[in-house]
Each structure stands twice: as C-alpha cells, then as structure tokens.
Design a protein around this motif. Structure first.
Motif, PDB file in Angstrom:
ATOM      1  N   LYS A 262       0.730  -1.009   0.152  1.00 49.82           N
ATOM      2  CA  LYS A 262       0.165  -0.025  -0.004  1.00 49.82           C
ATOM      3  C   LYS A 262       0.859   1.230  -0.027  1.00 49.82           C
ATOM      4  O   LYS A 262       1.922   1.450   0.762  1.00 49.82           O
ATOM      5  CB  LYS A 262      -0.892   0.125   1.399  1.00 49.82           C
ATOM      6  CG  LYS A 262      -2.131  -1.040   1.296  1.00 49.82           C
ATOM      7  CD  LYS A 262      -2.850  -0.884   2.204  1.00 49.82           C
ATOM      8  CE  LYS A 262      -3.793   0.667   2.146  1.00 49.82           C
ATOM      9  NZ  LYS A 262      -4.781   0.722   3.023  1.00 49.82           N
ATOM     10  N   VAL A 263       0.585   2.288  -0.772  1.00 46.54           N
ATOM     11  CA  VAL A 263       1.322   3.479  -0.739  1.00 46.54           C
ATOM     12  C   VAL A 263       0.635   4.327   0.349  1.00 46.54           C
ATOM     13  O   VAL A 263      -0.374   4.476   0.756  1.00 46.54           O
ATOM     14  CB  VAL A 263       0.803   4.259  -2.099  1.00 46.54           C
ATOM     15  CG1 VAL A 263       1.374   5.552  -1.901  1.00 46.54           C
ATOM     16  CG2 VAL A 263       1.211   3.550  -3.322  1.00 46.54           C
ATOM     17  N   ASP A 264       1.771   4.769   1.155  1.00 43.70           N
ATOM     18  CA  ASP A 264       1.535   5.647   2.166  1.00 43.70           C
ATOM     19  C   ASP A 264       2.052   6.813   2.259  1.00 43.70           C
ATOM     20  O   ASP A 264       3.396   6.991   2.564  1.00 43.70           O
ATOM     21  CB  ASP A 264       1.993   4.877   3.659  1.00 43.70           C
ATOM     22  CG  ASP A 264       1.600   5.499   4.719  1.00 43.70           C
ATOM     23  OD1 ASP A 264       0.587   6.502   4.802  1.00 43.70           O
ATOM     24  OD2 ASP A 264       2.347   5.210   5.897  1.00 43.70           O
ATOM     25  N   LEU A 265       1.362   8.017   1.862  1.00 39.14           N
ATOM     26  CA  LEU A 265       1.989   9.313   1.714  1.00 39.14           C
ATOM     27  C   LEU A 265       1.723  10.221   2.814  1.00 39.14           C
ATOM     28  O   LEU A 265       2.736  11.092   3.254  1.00 39.14           O
ATOM     29  CB  LEU A 265       1.201  10.142   0.436  1.00 39.14           C
ATOM     30  CG  LEU A 265       1.013   9.370  -0.828  1.00 39.14           C
ATOM     31  CD1 LEU A 265       0.219  10.221  -1.873  1.00 39.14           C
ATOM     32  CD2 LEU A 265       2.794   9.188  -1.198  1.00 39.14           C
TER      33      LEU A 265
ATOM     34  N   LEU B  62      -3.707  14.288   0.777  1.00 37.92           N
ATOM     35  CA  LEU B  62      -2.877  13.018   0.333  1.00 37.92           C
ATOM     36  C   LEU B  62      -3.515  11.506   0.686  1.00 37.92           C
ATOM     37  O   LEU B  62      -3.362  10.562   0.043  1.00 37.92           O
ATOM     38  CB  LEU B  62      -1.447  13.055   1.629  1.00 37.92           C
ATOM     39  CG  LEU B  62      -0.668  14.216   1.270  1.00 37.92           C
ATOM     40  CD1 LEU B  62       0.441  14.165   2.284  1.00 37.92           C
ATOM     41  CD2 LEU B  62       0.082  13.969  -0.027  1.00 37.92           C
ATOM     42  N   LYS B  63      -4.549  11.627   1.643  1.00 40.20           N
ATOM     43  CA  LYS B  63      -5.318  10.272   1.831  1.00 40.20           C
ATOM     44  C   LYS B  63      -6.106  10.234   0.528  1.00 40.20           C
ATOM     45  O   LYS B  63      -6.150   8.842   0.084  1.00 40.20           O
ATOM     46  CB  LYS B  63      -6.484  10.441   2.653  1.00 40.20           C
ATOM     47  CG  LYS B  63      -5.742  10.198   4.283  1.00 40.20           C
ATOM     48  CD  LYS B  63      -5.512   8.562   4.212  1.00 40.20           C
ATOM     49  CE  LYS B  63      -5.202   8.202   5.948  1.00 40.20           C
ATOM     50  NZ  LYS B  63      -4.704   6.893   5.771  1.00 40.20           N
TER      51      LYS B  63
ATOM     52  N   GLU C 149      -3.693   8.712  -2.018  1.00 35.72           N
ATOM     53  CA  GLU C 149      -3.366   7.335  -1.795  1.00 35.72           C
ATOM     54  C   GLU C 149      -4.239   6.211  -2.117  1.00 35.72           C
ATOM     55  O   GLU C 149      -4.119   5.507  -2.527  1.00 35.72           O
ATOM     56  CB  GLU C 149      -3.339   7.182  -0.240  1.00 35.72           C
ATOM     57  CG  GLU C 149      -2.072   7.624   0.535  1.00 35.72           C
ATOM     58  CD  GLU C 149      -1.863   7.390   1.973  1.00 35.72           C
ATOM     59  OE1 GLU C 149      -3.065   6.810   2.486  1.00 35.72           O
ATOM     60  OE2 GLU C 149      -1.046   7.970   2.636  1.00 35.72           O
TER      61      GLU C 149
ATOM     62  N   ILE D  64      -4.158   6.111  -5.976  1.00 34.28           N
ATOM     63  CA  ILE D  64      -2.882   5.333  -6.512  1.00 34.28           C
ATOM     64  C   ILE D  64      -3.192   3.807  -5.765  1.00 34.28           C
ATOM     65  O   ILE D  64      -2.989   3.048  -6.849  1.00 34.28           O
ATOM     66  CB  ILE D  64      -1.759   5.787  -5.722  1.00 34.28           C
ATOM     67  CG1 ILE D  64      -1.484   7.136  -6.293  1.00 34.28           C
ATOM     68  CG2 ILE D  64      -0.529   4.993  -5.749  1.00 34.28           C
ATOM     69  CD1 ILE D  64      -0.493   8.080  -5.492  1.00 34.28           C
ATOM     70  N   ASN D  65      -3.914   3.359  -4.870  1.00 35.10           N
ATOM     71  CA  ASN D  65      -3.684   2.148  -4.475  1.00 35.10           C
ATOM     72  C   ASN D  65      -4.757   1.238  -5.181  1.00 35.10           C
ATOM     73  O   ASN D  65      -4.673   0.128  -5.761  1.00 35.10           O
ATOM     74  CB  ASN D  65      -3.991   2.073  -2.967  1.00 35.10           C
ATOM     75  CG  ASN D  65      -2.982   2.239  -2.156  1.00 35.10           C
ATOM     76  OD1 ASN D  65      -1.563   2.093  -2.368  1.00 35.10           O
ATOM     77  ND2 ASN D  65      -3.298   2.984  -1.052  1.00 35.10           N
TER      78      ASN D  65
END
Length: 97
Positions: free
Chosen positions: A3-6, A80-81, A84, A87-88
């Motif tokens: 998972k992408v975590d920004l 950012l959420k 995320e 992107i996910n």
C-alpha cells in the motif's frame, strides 16, 4: 499487496519542521485566515458594486491557498489520503491483470 502511504511521510516532515520552528503553525494559521477573510470580503464587496463577474471561480483559489496555510496538519493529509486511495486503486487494478 503493498500500500502506498503518503500521509506518514508528510507527518514526519511536518513534525520536524514544526518542532524546529515552534510558532510556525500559528503564523501560518494567521496568514491563512487573513487570506480567506480578505478574499471573501473583497469578493462580496466587488459583487455589491456590480463586479465579480468571474463568480465563485475567482474565489476558489484564494480559499484553497488559505486553507492550506491555515491547516497544514489537517488539509494536506486529507489531500494525501485521497491521492493514496486513488493510487492504491490503480495499483490494485493493474496488478489484477
């Protein structure tokens, strides 16, 4: 699945910056609120005088900038959420093929 975590990166960055400059959050909040108030007052003043034909489009940019200044601990992580999530989802769709 990774998972992408920004948000955690932003929290680390903002935590370091706000710890280094103790009054930065308050100064940014004051500047952000001033931008918002000034843009709203000028927009409604121009509408009162018959101007402001751009409508709410001219008002959106200063409100977004003011919100970013006023609440970097809240507004930026929300964006950012959202990034995320998008992107996910894209990564999940691509990896499923």
């Amino acid at each position: 699945m990774n998972k992408v975590d920004l948000v955690s990166g932003w929290n680390t960055l903002w935590g370091g910056v706000s710890d280094s400059f103790s009054g930065l959050s308050k100064v940014l909040a004051v500047i952000g609120v001033a931008i918002i108030v000034f843009s709203l007052v000028s927009h409604f003043w121009q509408r009162r005088r018959g101007g402001a034909m751009g409508g709410a489009g001219n008002l959106a940019v200063p409100l977004i900038i003011g919100a970013l200044f006023a609440g970097p601990e809240v507004v930026i992580p929300l964006f950012l959420k959202l990034a995320e999530f998008i992107i996910n989802v894209v990564i999940g769709l691509v990896s499923s093929f």
